[in-house]
Design a protein around this motif. Structure first.
Motif, short mmCIF file in Angstrom:
data_model
loop_
_atom_site.label_atom_id
_atom_site.label_comp_id
_atom_site.label_asym_id
_atom_site.label_seq_id
_atom_site.Cartn_x
_atom_site.Cartn_y
_atom_site.Cartn_z
N GLN A 1 0.83 -1.14 0.18
CA GLN A 1 -0.07 0.09 0.04
C GLN A 1 1.11 1.17 0.00
N GLN A 2 1.29 1.81 -1.09
CA GLN A 2 1.86 3.09 -1.25
C GLN A 2 1.28 4.14 -0.79
N VAL A 51 12.22 -6.92 1.44
CA VAL A 51 12.44 -5.85 0.27
C VAL A 51 13.77 -5.40 0.14
N SER A 52 14.35 -5.74 -1.15
CA SER A 52 15.88 -5.60 -1.16
C SER A 52 16.23 -4.41 -1.81
N GLU A 84 11.32 5.09 -2.83
CA GLU A 84 10.12 4.79 -3.55
C GLU A 84 9.45 3.39 -2.91
N ASP A 85 10.33 2.51 -2.12
CA ASP A 85 9.83 1.47 -1.49
C ASP A 85 9.02 1.81 -0.18
N SER A 86 8.95 2.88 0.33
CA SER A 86 8.47 3.52 1.46
C SER A 86 6.77 3.36 1.13
N SER A 87 6.45 2.39 2.13
CA SER A 87 4.89 1.85 2.00
C SER A 87 4.61 1.02 3.20
N THR A 99 9.70 2.87 5.93
CA THR A 99 10.13 4.23 5.56
C THR A 99 11.55 4.17 5.29
N VAL A 100 12.03 4.40 3.86
CA VAL A 100 13.22 4.41 3.51
C VAL A 100 13.84 5.83 3.29
#
Lengths: 117, 115
Positions: B37-38, B80-81, B86-89, B113-114
């Motif tokens: 869920q972005q 999550v590699s 953008e992977d913050s979700s 959160t990245v």
């Protein structure tokens, strides 16, 4: 392809007021419709579902929704909201009756309901 | 029904690192699912994980980026590699509780959160 549109991203209401959260879908096949609720810091919980039969579906916590095939809508309603109803609500559609349990769900973007005292 | 425990509930990670999210179910289930869920977006199915076979990924998701393990009928992990902002979700685990059920059951989600 199926899609779900939740027309309102945020809905603020006062306690004891009625509320309607809108959901429209598009699909070329039979649909099965779901409303999920996500309370803060919790997972999604099924609120109600329409699989067949009566178009008026009653769910938990006093919510109900009406399936309207001609308007391709499945709006969620509650006649009198409480502070505890503050949450995010997701409408979802599947083309399989078991879609809800088999990952075959298309979700809307969610509507954040904020109930104020 | 099924009770699902997901860990961690939230994390803040540096870009370029990896995070593994765990999903534990209180009963044996055949199918487990991972959703993303972005911010401001709907839930999107990442992959389906069946015990004893490779996960099946949806369009736009690849195993190298989101490797999944399913060692038994009550547990799964999603990694999550090489993370980027953008992977913050929010990542959610979901299960099919059994034959005849028509709704999914979800974990509480992992808020990533990245930075």
């Amino acid at each position: 392809a199926q899609s779900v549109t939740q027309l309102d991203s945020q809905v603020p209401v006062f306690e004891e007021a009625p509320v309607e959260l809108r959901c429209n879908y598009s699909s070329s096949v039979s649909v099965y419709l779901f409303w999920y609720v996500q309370y803060p810091n919790q997972g999604l919980q099924l609120l109600l579902k329409y699989l067949s039969g009566s178009t008026l579906v009653k769910g938990i916590n006093g919510f109900e929704a009406e399936f309207n095939k001609s308007q391709t809508s499945f709006h969620l309603r509650k006649p009198s909201v409480h502070i505890s109803d503050t949450a995010e609500y997701f409408c979802a559609v599947s083309d399989s009756i078991y879609g809800g349990s088999q990952g075959n769900l298309i979700f809307g973007k969610g509507t954040k309901l904020s109930v104020k005292p | 029904s099924a009770v699902i425990s997901q860990k961690p509930s939230r994390d803040i990670c540096q870009r370029g690192t990896s995070l593994t999210i765990q999903c534990q179910v209180d009963s044996q289930v055949t199918m487990m699912f991972w959703y993303r869920q972005q911010p401001g977006q709907s839930l999107t199915l990442i992959a389906t994980a069946n015990q004893g076979s490779e996960a099946t990924y949806e369009s736009g998701f690849v195993i190298d980026k989101f490797p999944i393990s399913r060692p038994n009928l009550t547990f799964s992990t999603l990694t999550v590699s090489n993370m980027s902002p953008e992977d913050s979700s929010i990542y959610l685990c979901s299960v099919e509780p059994g034959l005849g059920f028509t709704e999914a059951f979800f974990g509480q989600g992992t808020r990533l959160t990245v930075v």
